[in-house]
Motif scaffolding. Structure first.
Motif, PDB file in Angstrom:
ATOM      1  N   TYR A   1       8.532 -71.810 -13.040  1.00  0.00           N
ATOM      2  CA  TYR A   1       9.715 -72.343 -13.709  1.00  0.00           C
ATOM      3  C   TYR A   1       9.331 -73.618 -14.461  1.00  0.00           C
ATOM      4  O   TYR A   1       8.765 -74.540 -13.867  1.00  0.00           O
ATOM      5  N   PRO A   2       9.639 -73.697 -15.761  1.00  0.00           N
ATOM      6  CA  PRO A   2       9.163 -74.841 -16.561  1.00  0.00           C
ATOM      7  C   PRO A   2       9.779 -76.185 -16.191  1.00  0.00           C
ATOM      8  O   PRO A   2       9.206 -77.224 -16.490  1.00  0.00           O
ATOM      9  N   ARG A   3      10.938 -76.189 -15.526  1.00  0.00           N
ATOM     10  CA  ARG A   3      11.577 -77.440 -15.138  1.00  0.00           C
ATOM     11  C   ARG A   3      11.554 -77.618 -13.622  1.00  0.00           C
ATOM     12  O   ARG A   3      12.471 -78.205 -13.034  1.00  0.00           O
ATOM     13  N   ALA A   4      10.507 -77.118 -12.988  1.00  0.00           N
ATOM     14  CA  ALA A   4      10.374 -77.254 -11.536  1.00  0.00           C
ATOM     15  C   ALA A   4      10.364 -78.730 -11.150  1.00  0.00           C
ATOM     16  O   ALA A   4       9.880 -79.584 -11.897  1.00  0.00           O
ATOM     17  N   VAL A   5      10.950 -79.030  -9.994  1.00  0.00           N
ATOM     18  CA  VAL A   5      11.036 -80.407  -9.519  1.00  0.00           C
ATOM     19  C   VAL A   5      10.276 -80.539  -8.203  1.00  0.00           C
ATOM     20  O   VAL A   5      10.241 -79.610  -7.396  1.00  0.00           O
ATOM     21  N   ALA A   6       9.648 -81.698  -8.012  1.00  0.00           N
ATOM     22  CA  ALA A   6       8.969 -81.989  -6.741  1.00  0.00           C
ATOM     23  C   ALA A   6      10.001 -82.519  -5.754  1.00  0.00           C
ATOM     24  O   ALA A   6      10.734 -83.463  -6.065  1.00  0.00           O
ATOM     25  N   LEU A   7      10.063 -81.919  -4.579  1.00  0.00           N
ATOM     26  CA  LEU A   7      11.072 -82.292  -3.591  1.00  0.00           C
ATOM     27  C   LEU A   7      10.425 -82.744  -2.297  1.00  0.00           C
ATOM     28  O   LEU A   7       9.387 -82.214  -1.890  1.00  0.00           O
ATOM     29  N   PRO A   8      11.045 -83.721  -1.613  1.00  0.00           N
ATOM     30  CA  PRO A   8      10.520 -84.170  -0.317  1.00  0.00           C
ATOM     31  C   PRO A   8      10.572 -83.037   0.705  1.00  0.00           C
ATOM     32  O   PRO A   8      11.428 -82.145   0.630  1.00  0.00           O
ATOM     33  N   GLU A   9       9.672 -83.077   1.660  1.00  0.00           N
ATOM     34  CA  GLU A   9       9.623 -82.045   2.703  1.00  0.00           C
ATOM     35  C   GLU A   9      10.956 -81.925   3.441  1.00  0.00           C
ATOM     36  O   GLU A   9      11.363 -80.842   3.839  1.00  0.00           O
ATOM     37  N   GLN A  10      11.631 -83.070   3.625  1.00  0.00           N
ATOM     38  CA  GLN A  10      12.912 -83.047   4.327  1.00  0.00           C
ATOM     39  C   GLN A  10      13.932 -82.200   3.579  1.00  0.00           C
ATOM     40  O   GLN A  10      14.676 -81.413   4.187  1.00  0.00           O
ATOM     41  N   VAL A  11      13.969 -82.335   2.256  1.00  0.00           N
ATOM     42  CA  VAL A  11      14.912 -81.543   1.454  1.00  0.00           C
ATOM     43  C   VAL A  11      14.503 -80.076   1.461  1.00  0.00           C
ATOM     44  O   VAL A  11      15.347 -79.184   1.622  1.00  0.00           O
ATOM     45  N   LEU A  12      13.215 -79.804   1.300  1.00  0.00           N
ATOM     46  CA  LEU A  12      12.743 -78.414   1.321  1.00  0.00           C
ATOM     47  C   LEU A  12      13.094 -77.741   2.644  1.00  0.00           C
ATOM     48  O   LEU A  12      13.450 -76.561   2.674  1.00  0.00           O
ATOM     49  N   SER A  13      13.010 -78.497   3.727  1.00  0.00           N
ATOM     50  CA  SER A  13      13.360 -77.951   5.037  1.00  0.00           C
ATOM     51  C   SER A  13      14.828 -77.556   5.091  1.00  0.00           C
ATOM     52  O   SER A  13      15.178 -76.483   5.607  1.00  0.00           O
ATOM     53  N   VAL A  14      15.703 -78.404   4.537  1.00  0.00           N
ATOM     54  CA  VAL A  14      17.145 -78.090   4.489  1.00  0.00           C
ATOM     55  C   VAL A  14      17.375 -76.819   3.674  1.00  0.00           C
ATOM     56  O   VAL A  14      18.137 -75.928   4.081  1.00  0.00           O
ATOM     57  N   LEU A  15      16.721 -76.725   2.532  1.00  0.00           N
ATOM     58  CA  LEU A  15      16.902 -75.560   1.663  1.00  0.00           C
ATOM     59  C   LEU A  15      16.373 -74.289   2.337  1.00  0.00           C
ATOM     60  O   LEU A  15      17.011 -73.233   2.267  1.00  0.00           O
ATOM     61  N   ASP A  16      15.220 -74.391   2.985  1.00  0.00           N
ATOM     62  CA  ASP A  16      14.635 -73.218   3.634  1.00  0.00           C
ATOM     63  C   ASP A  16      15.499 -72.733   4.791  1.00  0.00           C
ATOM     64  O   ASP A  16      15.659 -71.519   4.992  1.00  0.00           O
ATOM     65  N   GLU A  17      16.052 -73.657   5.548  1.00  0.00           N
ATOM     66  CA  GLU A  17      16.919 -73.266   6.661  1.00  0.00           C
ATOM     67  C   GLU A  17      18.178 -72.579   6.137  1.00  0.00           C
ATOM     68  O   GLU A  17      18.639 -71.579   6.709  1.00  0.00           O
ATOM     69  N   ALA A  18      18.729 -73.087   5.043  1.00  0.00           N
ATOM     70  CA  ALA A  18      19.951 -72.505   4.476  1.00  0.00           C
ATOM     71  C   ALA A  18      19.694 -71.107   3.936  1.00  0.00           C
ATOM     72  O   ALA A  18      20.483 -70.184   4.173  1.00  0.00           O
ATOM     73  N   THR A  19      18.597 -70.928   3.212  1.00  0.00           N
ATOM     74  CA  THR A  19      18.309 -69.601   2.654  1.00  0.00           C
ATOM     75  C   THR A  19      17.942 -68.612   3.754  1.00  0.00           C
ATOM     76  O   THR A  19      18.259 -67.422   3.650  1.00  0.00           O
ATOM     77  N   ALA A  20      17.290 -69.096   4.817  1.00  0.00           N
ATOM     78  CA  ALA A  20      16.961 -68.210   5.937  1.00  0.00           C
ATOM     79  C   ALA A  20      18.230 -67.694   6.601  1.00  0.00           C
ATOM     80  O   ALA A  20      18.325 -66.508   6.954  1.00  0.00           O
ATOM     81  N   ARG A  21      19.214 -68.572   6.777  1.00  0.00           N
ATOM     82  CA  ARG A  21      20.492 -68.151   7.370  1.00  0.00           C
ATOM     83  C   ARG A  21      21.195 -67.128   6.491  1.00  0.00           C
ATOM     84  O   ARG A  21      21.954 -66.292   6.983  1.00  0.00           O
ATOM     85  N   HIS A  22      20.931 -67.187   5.195  1.00  0.00           N
ATOM     86  CA  HIS A  22      21.601 -66.282   4.259  1.00  0.00           C
ATOM     87  C   HIS A  22      20.872 -64.946   4.103  1.00  0.00           C
ATOM     88  O   HIS A  22      21.379 -64.044   3.436  1.00  0.00           O
ATOM     89  N   GLY A  23      19.684 -64.831   4.691  1.00  0.00           N
ATOM     90  CA  GLY A  23      18.991 -63.556   4.708  1.00  0.00           C
ATOM     91  C   GLY A  23      18.370 -63.115   3.399  1.00  0.00           C
ATOM     92  O   GLY A  23      18.346 -61.926   3.087  1.00  0.00           O
ATOM     93  N   LEU A  24      17.858 -64.066   2.614  1.00  0.00           N
ATOM     94  CA  LEU A  24      17.229 -63.706   1.350  1.00  0.00           C
ATOM     95  C   LEU A  24      15.915 -62.964   1.589  1.00  0.00           C
ATOM     96  O   LEU A  24      15.253 -63.149   2.613  1.00  0.00           O
ATOM     97  N   THR A  25      15.529 -62.121   0.633  1.00  0.00           N
ATOM     98  CA  THR A  25      14.264 -61.407   0.675  1.00  0.00           C
ATOM     99  C   THR A  25      13.250 -62.122  -0.200  1.00  0.00           C
ATOM    100  O   THR A  25      13.527 -62.406  -1.374  1.00  0.00           O
ATOM    101  N   PHE A  26      12.076 -62.424   0.352  1.00  0.00           N
ATOM    102  CA  PHE A  26      11.042 -63.154  -0.398  1.00  0.00           C
ATOM    103  C   PHE A  26       9.842 -62.262  -0.676  1.00  0.00           C
ATOM    104  O   PHE A  26       9.446 -61.429   0.162  1.00  0.00           O
ATOM    105  N   LEU A  27       9.284 -62.436  -1.866  1.00  0.00           N
ATOM    106  CA  LEU A  27       8.081 -61.721  -2.276  1.00  0.00           C
ATOM    107  C   LEU A  27       6.929 -62.696  -2.376  1.00  0.00           C
ATOM    108  O   LEU A  27       7.093 -63.807  -2.889  1.00  0.00           O
ATOM    109  N   ASP A  28       5.746 -62.286  -1.931  1.00  0.00           N
ATOM    110  CA  ASP A  28       4.559 -63.118  -2.086  1.00  0.00           C
ATOM    111  C   ASP A  28       4.063 -63.046  -3.525  1.00  0.00           C
ATOM    112  O   ASP A  28       4.256 -62.038  -4.215  1.00  0.00           O
ATOM    113  N   MET A  29       3.423 -64.118  -3.963  1.00  0.00           N
ATOM    114  CA  MET A  29       2.817 -64.110  -5.288  1.00  0.00           C
ATOM    115  C   MET A  29       1.731 -63.043  -5.342  1.00  0.00           C
ATOM    116  O   MET A  29       0.994 -62.850  -4.373  1.00  0.00           O
ATOM    117  N   PRO A  30       1.598 -62.333  -6.474  1.00  0.00           N
ATOM    118  CA  PRO A  30       0.565 -61.296  -6.568  1.00  0.00           C
ATOM    119  C   PRO A  30      -0.832 -61.907  -6.570  1.00  0.00           C
ATOM    120  O   PRO A  30      -1.021 -63.059  -6.885  1.00  0.00           O
TER     121      PRO A  30
END
Length: 197
Positions: A168-197
């Motif tokens: 993504y061309p406008r990607a932002v660097a985020l603190p680990e604490q924020v990434l942890s909040v986002l990861d926990e929220a998306t995990a609760r929502h049951g998203l499907t993730f794909l690994d990079m090829p």
């Protein structure tokens, strides 16, 4: 002279809009968000982005952004897979002042050529999703992140794990604490993730 538009995805993140733009948080009534804009990136990677459609029974949070009219050409370049829907100010309510937006408020919706659900070949970029969720987190905290996840359709679309090497061309660097909040929220929502090829 200025332009005023409603941001509901990456435009909610203040790090992706011009420094002289003013963003006012609020709610747009009668619209729903969806993962339904597909296109190819300059790297040849297919990707899926957010759009909105009119839906009388729903409302979504976002920001009313006002910036100098001189920025319109750059904004339209950024939103090249979209078209403008004009005069949605009557549907916007500012969080703080509880008043509507201006008559000239517009919103970007998917252009017909790009309006389709994402797929494995056109996934959601995690770097894009991080940017969007970080914007909601900055304005509304964890409740804002939950709101975004709950009021967006299309979570059957997989998410490509490109966080370490953002496409993504406008990607932002985020603190680990924020990434942890986002990861926990998306995990609760049951998203499907794909690994990079």
């Amino acid at each position: 002279m200025t332009i005023t538009y409603f941001g509901y995805g990456s435009l909610v993140n203040l790090d992706t809009i011009p420094a002289d733009a003013v963003a006012t948080p609020g709610t747009l009534k009668g619209w729903v968000r969806e993962w339904r804009v597909c296109g190819m990136g300059p790297d040849g990677q297919g990707r899926c982005a957010l759009s909105v459609r009119e839906d009388p029974g729903n409302e979504i949070r976002g920001v009313m952004v006002r910036e100098p009219r001189s920025g319109l050409k750059e904004l339209e370049k950024r939103e090249k897979r979209y078209r403008k829907v004009e005069e949605v100010g009557g549907s916007f309510r500012c969080d703080a002042e509880k008043k509507n937006g201006p008559e000239d408020l517009f919103v970007f919706v998917a252009a017909p050529d790009h309006y389709r659900w994402g797929t494995e070949t056109h996934p959601i970029l995690q770097s894009y999703l991080d940017c969007v969720l970080a914007g909601f987190y900055r304005f509304w905290g964890e409740e804002g992140v939950a709101h975004f996840l709950d009021t967006t359709e299309g979570w059957h679309v997989p998410v490509l794990k490109d966080r370490r090497n953002p496409a993504y061309p406008r990607a932002v660097a985020l603190p680990e604490q924020v990434l942890s909040v986002l990861d926990e929220a998306t995990a609760r929502h049951g998203l499907t993730f794909l690994d990079m090829p």
